[in-house]
Write a protein that holds these residues in place. Structure first.
Motif, PDB file in Angstrom:
ATOM      1  N   SER A  85     -14.613 -39.912   1.827  1.00 43.18           N
ATOM      2  CA  SER A  85     -13.420 -39.331   2.425  1.00 43.18           C
ATOM      3  C   SER A  85     -12.650 -38.503   1.395  1.00 43.18           C
ATOM      4  CB  SER A  85     -12.524 -40.434   3.000  1.00 43.18           C
ATOM      5  OG  SER A  85     -11.374 -39.882   3.591  1.00 43.18           O
ATOM      6  N   GLY A  86     -12.574 -39.027   0.180  1.00 39.21           N
ATOM      7  CA  GLY A  86     -11.934 -38.268  -0.896  1.00 39.21           C
ATOM      8  C   GLY A  86     -12.682 -36.983  -1.207  1.00 39.21           C
ATOM      9  N   ILE A  87     -14.000 -37.053  -1.131  1.00 35.49           N
ATOM     10  CA  ILE A  87     -14.814 -35.855  -1.353  1.00 35.49           C
ATOM     11  C   ILE A  87     -14.512 -34.808  -0.277  1.00 35.49           C
ATOM     12  CG2 ILE A  87     -17.194 -34.974  -1.246  1.00 35.49           C
ATOM     13  CD1 ILE A  87     -17.999 -37.585  -2.724  1.00 35.49           C
ATOM     14  N   ALA A  88     -14.339 -35.259   0.964  1.00 31.54           N
ATOM     15  CA  ALA A  88     -13.992 -34.328   2.046  1.00 31.54           C
ATOM     16  C   ALA A  88     -12.680 -33.618   1.730  1.00 31.54           C
ATOM     17  CB  ALA A  88     -13.915 -35.061   3.381  1.00 31.54           C
ATOM     18  N   ASP A  89     -11.683 -34.369   1.271  1.00 28.88           N
ATOM     19  CA  ASP A  89     -10.388 -33.778   0.919  1.00 28.88           C
ATOM     20  C   ASP A  89     -10.525 -32.791  -0.234  1.00 28.88           C
ATOM     21  OD1 ASP A  89      -9.200 -35.388   2.852  1.00 28.88           O
ATOM     22  OD2 ASP A  89      -8.526 -36.901   1.412  1.00 28.88           O
ATOM     23  N   THR A  90     -11.253 -33.203  -1.269  1.00 28.08           N
ATOM     24  CA  THR A  90     -11.434 -32.331  -2.433  1.00 28.08           C
ATOM     25  C   THR A  90     -12.204 -31.073  -2.065  1.00 28.08           C
ATOM     26  OG1 THR A  90     -11.408 -34.250  -3.896  1.00 28.08           O
ATOM     27  CG2 THR A  90     -12.366 -32.225  -4.777  1.00 28.08           C
ATOM     28  N   LEU A  91     -13.228 -31.231  -1.247  1.00 29.09           N
ATOM     29  CA  LEU A  91     -14.026 -30.085  -0.812  1.00 29.09           C
ATOM     30  C   LEU A  91     -13.156 -29.070  -0.068  1.00 29.09           C
ATOM     31  CD1 LEU A  91     -16.934 -28.906  -0.581  1.00 29.09           C
ATOM     32  CD2 LEU A  91     -17.008 -29.973   1.660  1.00 29.09           C
ATOM     33  N   LEU A  92     -12.293 -29.557   0.805  1.00 27.33           N
ATOM     34  CA  LEU A  92     -11.398 -28.663   1.543  1.00 27.33           C
ATOM     35  C   LEU A  92     -10.476 -27.922   0.585  1.00 27.33           C
ATOM     36  CD1 LEU A  92     -10.412 -27.577   4.248  1.00 27.33           C
ATOM     37  CD2 LEU A  92      -8.851 -29.544   4.362  1.00 27.33           C
ATOM     38  N   THR A  93      -9.901 -28.650  -0.371  1.00 28.10           N
ATOM     39  CA  THR A  93      -9.002 -28.021  -1.340  1.00 28.10           C
ATOM     40  C   THR A  93      -9.740 -26.999  -2.212  1.00 28.10           C
ATOM     41  OG1 THR A  93      -7.630 -30.013  -1.419  1.00 28.10           O
ATOM     42  CG2 THR A  93      -7.421 -28.482  -3.259  1.00 28.10           C
ATOM     43  N   ALA A  94     -10.948 -27.365  -2.655  1.00 27.99           N
ATOM     44  CA  ALA A  94     -11.684 -26.522  -3.596  1.00 27.99           C
ATOM     45  C   ALA A  94     -12.349 -25.315  -2.941  1.00 27.99           C
ATOM     46  CB  ALA A  94     -12.736 -27.353  -4.324  1.00 27.99           C
ATOM     47  N   THR A  95     -12.779 -25.470  -1.683  1.00 29.10           N
ATOM     48  CA  THR A  95     -13.570 -24.405  -1.057  1.00 29.10           C
ATOM     49  C   THR A  95     -12.925 -23.804   0.188  1.00 29.10           C
ATOM     50  OG1 THR A  95     -14.803 -25.890   0.411  1.00 29.10           O
ATOM     51  CG2 THR A  95     -15.692 -25.529  -1.824  1.00 29.10           C
ATOM     52  N   ASP A  98     -14.613 -31.505   7.589  1.00 29.42           N
ATOM     53  CA  ASP A  98     -14.500 -32.277   8.831  1.00 29.42           C
ATOM     54  C   ASP A  98     -15.786 -33.036   9.147  1.00 29.42           C
ATOM     55  OD1 ASP A  98     -11.912 -31.336   9.091  1.00 29.42           O
ATOM     56  OD2 ASP A  98     -12.395 -29.888  10.679  1.00 29.42           O
ATOM     57  N   ALA A  99     -16.933 -32.445   8.832  1.00 31.31           N
ATOM     58  CA  ALA A  99     -18.209 -33.122   9.076  1.00 31.31           C
ATOM     59  C   ALA A  99     -18.328 -34.377   8.212  1.00 31.31           C
ATOM     60  CB  ALA A  99     -19.376 -32.169   8.802  1.00 31.31           C
ATOM     61  N   ILE A 100     -17.921 -34.271   6.958  1.00 28.95           N
ATOM     62  CA  ILE A 100     -17.962 -35.441   6.071  1.00 28.95           C
ATOM     63  C   ILE A 100     -16.982 -36.496   6.571  1.00 28.95           C
ATOM     64  CG2 ILE A 100     -17.466 -36.277   3.731  1.00 28.95           C
ATOM     65  CD1 ILE A 100     -18.403 -33.474   2.741  1.00 28.95           C
ATOM     66  N   GLU A 101     -15.796 -36.066   6.966  1.00 25.50           N
ATOM     67  CA  GLU A 101     -14.783 -37.003   7.452  1.00 25.50           C
ATOM     68  C   GLU A 101     -15.250 -37.699   8.736  1.00 25.50           C
ATOM     69  OE1 GLU A 101     -12.079 -39.196   6.475  1.00 25.50           O
ATOM     70  OE2 GLU A 101     -11.868 -37.336   5.336  1.00 25.50           O
ATOM     71  N   ALA A 102     -15.980 -36.994   9.582  1.00 26.53           N
ATOM     72  CA  ALA A 102     -16.509 -37.595  10.813  1.00 26.53           C
ATOM     73  C   ALA A 102     -17.516 -38.698  10.482  1.00 26.53           C
ATOM     74  CB  ALA A 102     -17.147 -36.530  11.700  1.00 26.53           C
ATOM     75  N   VAL A 103     -18.351 -38.460   9.496  1.00 29.34           N
ATOM     76  CA  VAL A 103     -19.293 -39.489   9.056  1.00 29.34           C
ATOM     77  C   VAL A 103     -18.520 -40.698   8.538  1.00 29.34           C
ATOM     78  CG1 VAL A 103     -21.050 -40.059   7.321  1.00 29.34           C
ATOM     79  CG2 VAL A 103     -21.179 -37.886   8.552  1.00 29.34           C
ATOM     80  N   CYS A 104     -17.458 -40.457   7.785  1.00 25.62           N
ATOM     81  CA  CYS A 104     -16.641 -41.557   7.259  1.00 25.62           C
ATOM     82  C   CYS A 104     -16.020 -42.374   8.385  1.00 25.62           C
ATOM     83  CB  CYS A 104     -15.540 -41.013   6.345  1.00 25.62           C
ATOM     84  SG  CYS A 104     -16.164 -40.310   4.808  1.00 25.62           S
ATOM     85  N   GLU A 105     -15.539 -41.706   9.411  1.00 25.05           N
ATOM     86  CA  GLU A 105     -14.956 -42.419  10.548  1.00 25.05           C
ATOM     87  C   GLU A 105     -16.010 -43.293  11.232  1.00 25.05           C
ATOM     88  OE1 GLU A 105     -12.773 -39.855  13.236  1.00 25.05           O
ATOM     89  OE2 GLU A 105     -11.846 -38.832  11.541  1.00 25.05           O
ATOM     90  N   THR A 106     -17.209 -42.752  11.425  1.00 28.23           N
ATOM     91  CA  THR A 106     -18.296 -43.521  12.029  1.00 28.23           C
ATOM     92  C   THR A 106     -18.649 -44.739  11.186  1.00 28.23           C
ATOM     93  OG1 THR A 106     -19.209 -41.536  13.074  1.00 28.23           O
ATOM     94  CG2 THR A 106     -20.715 -43.405  12.790  1.00 28.23           C
ATOM     95  N   LEU A 107     -18.775 -44.527   9.882  1.00 26.65           N
ATOM     96  CA  LEU A 107     -19.127 -45.624   8.989  1.00 26.65           C
ATOM     97  C   LEU A 107     -18.014 -46.665   8.912  1.00 26.65           C
ATOM     98  CD1 LEU A 107     -20.818 -43.617   6.095  1.00 26.65           C
ATOM     99  CD2 LEU A 107     -21.952 -45.029   7.847  1.00 26.65           C
TER     100      LEU A 107
END
Length: 113
Positions: free
Chosen positions: A75-85, A92-101
């Motif tokens: 989830s932190g990677i999703a946030d960092t990825l959004l900020t960096a790129t 959102d795709a990474i965050e969706a996987v996190c929600e499922t998990l």
């Protein structure tokens, strides 16, 4: 220029399995808290264009905590990825996987009680 340091000390058993992990950082916001049960470090190797990783956990790291640890890292990677790129689709795709998990982990924990 300001310098900041992060240090890790790993106590290993006779088979090189981590028993204790201690860390210190010059900018630690939680002064006095310096032990942990798991660390995950990733470094970008720009020469070989790949990631170098170190993942360590102690013998007493519980399985549910380990799963939560990695869900929160992702989830932190999703946030960092959004900020960096500025790529909300990938974030959102990474965050969706996190929600499922996370939902799956909650179900596993309820079933284990």
């Amino acid at each position: 220029m300001k310098n900041s340091e992060i240090n890790f000390t790993i106590d290993l058993d006779n088979q090189n399995v981590p028993e204790k992990i201690h860390w210190s950082a010059t900018d630690n916001p939680n002064e006095g808290i310096n032990d942990t049960r798991a660390i995950a470090i990733a470094v970008w190797d720009h020469y070989h264009r790949g990631t170098l990783k170190i993942d360590l956990w102690t013998k007493d790291m519980e399985v549910f905590d380990m799963k939560r640890f990695y869900i929160e890292i992702m989830s932190g990677i999703a946030d960092t990825l959004l900020t960096a790129t500025n790529d909300p689709v990938m974030s959102d795709a990474i965050e969706a996987v996190c929600e499922t998990l996370s939902k799956r982990l909650d179900e596993e924990m309820k079933a284990a009680k």
